[in-house]
Design a protein around this motif. Sequence first.
Motif, PDB file in Angstrom:
ATOM      1  N   ALA A 208      -7.287  -2.702   5.053  1.00  0.00           N
ATOM      2  CA  ALA A 208      -6.463  -1.533   4.783  1.00  0.00           C
ATOM      3  C   ALA A 208      -7.096  -0.672   3.960  1.00  0.00           C
ATOM      4  O   ALA A 208      -6.906   0.589   4.160  1.00  0.00           O
ATOM      5  N   LEU A 209      -7.556  -1.219   2.809  1.00  0.00           N
ATOM      6  CA  LEU A 209      -8.485  -0.487   1.970  1.00  0.00           C
ATOM      7  C   LEU A 209      -9.333  -1.198   1.275  1.00  0.00           C
ATOM      8  O   LEU A 209      -9.371  -2.467   0.914  1.00  0.00           O
TER       9      LEU A 209
ATOM     10  N   GLU B 106     -11.224   8.168   7.450  1.00  0.00           N
ATOM     11  CA  GLU B 106     -11.265   6.648   7.493  1.00  0.00           C
ATOM     12  C   GLU B 106     -12.197   6.119   6.253  1.00  0.00           C
ATOM     13  O   GLU B 106     -12.293   5.446   5.486  1.00  0.00           O
TER      14      GLU B 106
ATOM     15  N   ARG C  64     -13.015   2.983   2.308  1.00  0.00           N
ATOM     16  CA  ARG C  64     -12.615   3.081   3.850  1.00  0.00           C
ATOM     17  C   ARG C  64     -11.292   2.425   3.734  1.00  0.00           C
ATOM     18  O   ARG C  64     -10.704   1.835   2.827  1.00  0.00           O
ATOM     19  N   SER C  65     -10.522   3.188   4.674  1.00  0.00           N
ATOM     20  CA  SER C  65      -9.103   2.815   4.885  1.00  0.00           C
ATOM     21  C   SER C  65      -9.073   2.890   6.492  1.00  0.00           C
ATOM     22  O   SER C  65      -9.263   3.441   7.367  1.00  0.00           O
ATOM     23  N   HIS C  66      -8.562   1.556   7.012  1.00  0.00           N
ATOM     24  CA  HIS C  66      -8.248   1.349   8.396  1.00  0.00           C
ATOM     25  C   HIS C  66      -6.714   0.725   8.383  1.00  0.00           C
ATOM     26  O   HIS C  66      -5.974   0.094   7.718  1.00  0.00           O
TER      27      HIS C  66
ATOM     28  N   LEU D 216       0.868  -1.229  -0.015  1.00  0.00           N
ATOM     29  CA  LEU D 216       0.002  -0.027  -0.107  1.00  0.00           C
ATOM     30  C   LEU D 216       0.994   1.306  -0.146  1.00  0.00           C
ATOM     31  O   LEU D 216       2.138   1.317   0.474  1.00  0.00           O
TER      32      LEU D 216
ATOM     33  N   THR E 138      -3.866   4.754   8.426  1.00  0.00           N
ATOM     34  CA  THR E 138      -4.858   4.947   7.519  1.00  0.00           C
ATOM     35  C   THR E 138      -4.474   5.849   6.329  1.00  0.00           C
ATOM     36  O   THR E 138      -3.835   6.735   6.557  1.00  0.00           O
ATOM     37  N   LEU E 139      -4.736   5.346   5.112  1.00  0.00           N
ATOM     38  CA  LEU E 139      -4.237   5.681   3.972  1.00  0.00           C
ATOM     39  C   LEU E 139      -4.621   7.139   3.597  1.00  0.00           C
ATOM     40  O   LEU E 139      -4.162   8.155   2.851  1.00  0.00           O
ATOM     41  N   SER E 140      -5.993   7.528   3.897  1.00  0.00           N
ATOM     42  CA  SER E 140      -6.665   8.728   3.595  1.00  0.00           C
ATOM     43  C   SER E 140      -6.861   9.563   4.871  1.00  0.00           C
ATOM     44  O   SER E 140      -6.548   9.393   5.714  1.00  0.00           O
TER      45      SER E 140
ATOM     46  N   THR F 131       0.606   5.778   0.513  1.00  0.00           N
ATOM     47  CA  THR F 131      -0.100   7.117   0.468  1.00  0.00           C
ATOM     48  C   THR F 131       0.681   8.442   0.230  1.00  0.00           C
ATOM     49  O   THR F 131       2.062   8.276   0.509  1.00  0.00           O
TER      50      THR F 131
END
Length: 243
Positions: free
Chosen positions: A203-204, A230, A214-216, A166, A225-227, A168
Amino acid sequence: MSRFWYGKKSRKHQAANHKYSLVVSVAEYHRRIDALNTEELRTLCRRLKITTREDVNSKQTTSIKTDLEPEAFRPNLSDPSQLLQVDQIEKLTKHLPPRTIGYPWTLVYSTSKHGMSLKTLYRTMLGLDTPVLLVIKDSDSQVFGALASDPFKISDCFYGTGETFLFTFCPEFQVFKWTGDNMFFIKGDMDALAFGGGGGEFALWLDGDLYHGRSHSCKTFGNSTLSKKEDFIVQDIEIWAFE
């Protein structure tokens, strides 16, 4: 008297020898030469504005490295990316699996061309046999995504390999690679596309309309969190293959 003179002369002779040995001993000679070859010599050269061969070679190497590095990490793209800047492409390229290096980036799916549909996304993956790079831009203008070891497909269980990672750019560039904790890399069905797992969170995650995401954090990638938030709204998506 004679013995005293002889003893005195002998002591003078010994002192002279001792003084001579301190100045010209091999060990001392090499020590001083070594010292001159390092800091003292470089300081003297700088003071006299003398450029040494070492300085020239160092500058040439630095110059060559600076000239070559940007090109070395700048792949050819089949289409201009609407989501990634040149420097972002270069940063991502450095983390791609070795089997992708040297291949052009081919845009196989984008929401601007194909619309926002997970079903269409899967259809564009048919026949591909390369890793694919998913790039997402959300409604907050944040860019993030994933490198998948395999093209996206409908699957009964998770698939993929440890090449998957992943990334970001929110707020700065970060890459999250496989931790080895589990093998929940990629999961696709008609309702969603997901990456990573463990602890009950992905995760995504993208929905079937490629509109909500959603991202966790998760155990697969040990990611944050990528964004920015969340839960996010997708603005655009690009997927690149390497062929």
